[in-house]
Design a protein around this motif. Structure first.
Motif, PDB file in Angstrom:
ATOM      1  N   ARG A 112     -44.914  71.752  22.211  1.00 17.29           N
ATOM      2  CA  ARG A 112     -44.129  71.195  23.320  1.00 17.29           C
ATOM      3  C   ARG A 112     -44.560  71.781  24.667  1.00 17.29           C
ATOM      4  O   ARG A 112     -44.772  71.039  25.635  1.00 17.29           O
ATOM      5  CB  ARG A 112     -42.643  71.481  23.079  1.00 17.29           C
ATOM      6  N   THR A 113     -44.704  73.105  24.725  1.00 21.38           N
ATOM      7  CA  THR A 113     -45.059  73.759  25.985  1.00 21.38           C
ATOM      8  C   THR A 113     -46.432  73.319  26.487  1.00 21.38           C
ATOM      9  O   THR A 113     -46.606  72.972  27.664  1.00 21.38           O
ATOM     10  CB  THR A 113     -45.045  75.289  25.812  1.00 21.38           C
ATOM     11  N   GLN A 114     -47.411  73.318  25.585  1.00 16.77           N
ATOM     12  CA  GLN A 114     -48.764  73.013  26.030  1.00 16.77           C
ATOM     13  C   GLN A 114     -48.957  71.524  26.295  1.00 16.77           C
ATOM     14  O   GLN A 114     -49.774  71.142  27.136  1.00 16.77           O
ATOM     15  CB  GLN A 114     -49.787  73.560  25.029  1.00 16.77           C
ATOM     16  N   THR A 115     -48.194  70.669  25.634  1.00 17.66           N
ATOM     17  CA  THR A 115     -48.235  69.239  25.949  1.00 17.66           C
ATOM     18  C   THR A 115     -47.736  68.999  27.372  1.00 17.66           C
ATOM     19  O   THR A 115     -48.333  68.232  28.143  1.00 17.66           O
ATOM     20  CB  THR A 115     -47.391  68.434  24.950  1.00 17.66           C
ATOM     21  N   GLU A 116     -46.651  69.673  27.753  1.00 14.81           N
ATOM     22  CA  GLU A 116     -46.132  69.528  29.116  1.00 14.81           C
ATOM     23  C   GLU A 116     -47.135  70.039  30.138  1.00 14.81           C
ATOM     24  O   GLU A 116     -47.334  69.419  31.190  1.00 14.81           O
ATOM     25  CB  GLU A 116     -44.812  70.297  29.242  1.00 14.81           C
ATOM     26  N   GLN A 117     -47.797  71.144  29.827  1.00 11.22           N
ATOM     27  CA  GLN A 117     -48.775  71.697  30.762  1.00 11.22           C
ATOM     28  C   GLN A 117     -49.995  70.794  30.892  1.00 11.22           C
ATOM     29  O   GLN A 117     -50.559  70.658  31.989  1.00 11.22           O
ATOM     30  CB  GLN A 117     -49.164  73.107  30.325  1.00 11.22           C
ATOM     31  N   VAL A 118     -50.415  70.169  29.807  1.00 15.04           N
ATOM     32  CA  VAL A 118     -51.510  69.204  29.877  1.00 15.04           C
ATOM     33  C   VAL A 118     -51.125  68.048  30.793  1.00 15.04           C
ATOM     34  O   VAL A 118     -51.909  67.598  31.636  1.00 15.04           O
ATOM     35  CB  VAL A 118     -51.887  68.682  28.477  1.00 15.04           C
ATOM     36  N   GLY A 119     -49.909  67.557  30.647  1.00 14.48           N
ATOM     37  CA  GLY A 119     -49.445  66.481  31.519  1.00 14.48           C
ATOM     38  C   GLY A 119     -49.479  66.888  32.976  1.00 14.48           C
ATOM     39  O   GLY A 119     -49.857  66.103  33.856  1.00 14.48           O
ATOM     40  N   ARG A 120     -49.099  68.131  33.258  1.00 13.83           N
ATOM     41  CA  ARG A 120     -49.113  68.614  34.638  1.00 13.83           C
ATOM     42  C   ARG A 120     -50.541  68.633  35.194  1.00 13.83           C
ATOM     43  O   ARG A 120     -50.790  68.182  36.313  1.00 13.83           O
ATOM     44  CB  ARG A 120     -48.513  70.018  34.700  1.00 13.83           C
ATOM     45  N   MET A 121     -51.481  69.141  34.404  1.00 15.27           N
ATOM     46  CA  MET A 121     -52.867  69.220  34.877  1.00 15.27           C
ATOM     47  C   MET A 121     -53.493  67.844  35.038  1.00 15.27           C
ATOM     48  O   MET A 121     -54.256  67.596  35.982  1.00 15.27           O
ATOM     49  CB  MET A 121     -53.681  70.107  33.928  1.00 15.27           C
ATOM     50  N   LYS A 122     -53.170  66.926  34.148  1.00 17.68           N
ATOM     51  CA  LYS A 122     -53.685  65.565  34.290  1.00 17.68           C
ATOM     52  C   LYS A 122     -53.088  64.876  35.514  1.00 17.68           C
ATOM     53  O   LYS A 122     -53.733  64.042  36.160  1.00 17.68           O
ATOM     54  CB  LYS A 122     -53.417  64.765  33.007  1.00 17.68           C
ATOM     55  N   GLY A 123     -51.847  65.221  35.835  1.00 14.36           N
ATOM     56  CA  GLY A 123     -51.241  64.706  37.057  1.00 14.36           C
ATOM     57  C   GLY A 123     -51.991  65.178  38.292  1.00 14.36           C
ATOM     58  O   GLY A 123     -52.218  64.402  39.231  1.00 14.36           O
ATOM     59  N   TRP A 124     -52.390  66.448  38.292  1.00 18.75           N
ATOM     60  CA  TRP A 124     -53.194  66.952  39.412  1.00 18.75           C
ATOM     61  C   TRP A 124     -54.506  66.183  39.540  1.00 18.75           C
ATOM     62  O   TRP A 124     -54.894  65.770  40.629  1.00 18.75           O
ATOM     63  CB  TRP A 124     -53.541  68.429  39.203  1.00 18.75           C
ATOM     64  N   LEU A 125     -55.181  66.033  38.404  1.00 14.81           N
ATOM     65  CA  LEU A 125     -56.492  65.372  38.443  1.00 14.81           C
ATOM     66  C   LEU A 125     -56.378  63.943  38.952  1.00 14.81           C
ATOM     67  O   LEU A 125     -57.239  63.463  39.692  1.00 14.81           O
ATOM     68  CB  LEU A 125     -57.130  65.416  37.054  1.00 14.81           C
ATOM     69  N   MET A 126     -55.311  63.271  38.564  1.00 19.30           N
ATOM     70  CA  MET A 126     -55.089  61.917  39.075  1.00 19.30           C
ATOM     71  C   MET A 126     -54.880  61.950  40.581  1.00 19.30           C
ATOM     72  O   MET A 126     -55.452  61.135  41.320  1.00 19.30           O
ATOM     73  CB  MET A 126     -53.879  61.294  38.378  1.00 19.30           C
TER      74      MET A 126
END
Length: 248
Positions: A112-126
């Motif tokens: 759960r924690t790392q899935t949320e963090q992946v989403g955050r980083m992909k949001g930055w890249l977008m």
């Protein structure tokens, strides 16, 4: 006559009503829907946080400079997303195949924690108009020794086939999937502990080399959560008469 009509009505109703799945079938299906839906929701929440967290600096309306290709910020977001997704894969396997409640809970928390963090980083890249994955070699954004151990990451995959520090090889993952019981639990703890150690070194480097407040904040969060999980996994290995793998 009335009885015959009732029998006919009941027969017609039963002919059109769909059969309900067995309780066990419904439970398994519902479980996968809930888990999948939860992870997608967590990923989307992380992406939203990633987009909005980079818009403000120190509470002002100033928009920070957009990181470009080859920067620490972009490289970290791209490579750490790949690193995290392998942890999510391993955690998902352990959660579904371990019979130990302690292992299952740890695996769920990591997933759960790392899935949320992946989403955050992909949001930055977008937001930064950068691809989700680097097109060249991993870790080229790291040009100095990293972490407390002073590890220097080469620009090509290291021996053993692991693309980044701490990541499991294909052979490691195949072995994990072949095990059950205590052997599965120990292998998961060993691989995930080593995985965290590599990830922590990457987060330390990014935290020390970025001026982006959102990236610094996420690195601090990773260091805190993964530090606590590493301590927990060491204790869990000790309780199962097992030792950690050599650090990456």
């Amino acid at each position: 006559m009335g009885s015959s009509e009732n029998d006919a009505d009941q027969a017609e109703a039963s002919a059109v009503e769909p059969e309900e799945p067995a309780p066990a079938e419904r439970t398994g299906w519902s479980r996968w829907v809930v888990i999948g839906g939860t992870l997608i929701a967590v990923l989307l929440v992380g992406a939203a946080i990633g987009v909005f967290a980079t818009r403000l600096t120190d509470g002002s309306d100033a928009v920070p400079a957009t990181p470009g290709a080859g920067s620490v910020e972009v490289g970290f977001a791209q490579d750490m997303s790949v690193h995290h997704l392998q942890a999510v894969t391993m955690a998902g396997w352990a959660r579904d195949h371990s019979t130990d409640p302690e292992i299952r809970q740890l695996a769920f928390d990591i997933e759960r924690t790392q899935t949320e963090q992946v989403g955050r980083m992909k949001g930055w890249l977008m937001l930064w108009d950068q691809p989700e994955q680097a097109t060249g070699a991993y870790m080229t954004w790291m040009t100095e020794p990293m972490g407390h151990a002073g590890m220097q990451m080469p620009t090509s995959s290291p021996a053993g086939g692991a693309p980044m520090p701490g990541m499991a090889t294909d052979a490691d993952l195949a072995k994990l999937r072949s095990l059950s019981g205590r052997a599965l639990d120990v292998e998961f703890l060993q691989l995930m502990l080593r995985h965290h150690q590599g990830g922590v070194a990457m987060a330390e480097y990014a935290q020390d080399h970025t001026s982006n407040d959102a990236v610094k904040a996420l690195c601090r969060s990773m260091l805190v959560s993964q530090g606590a999980e590493m301590d927990q996994m060491k204790l869990m290995l000790k309780g199962r008469d097992a030792q950690p793998l050599p650090a990456p």
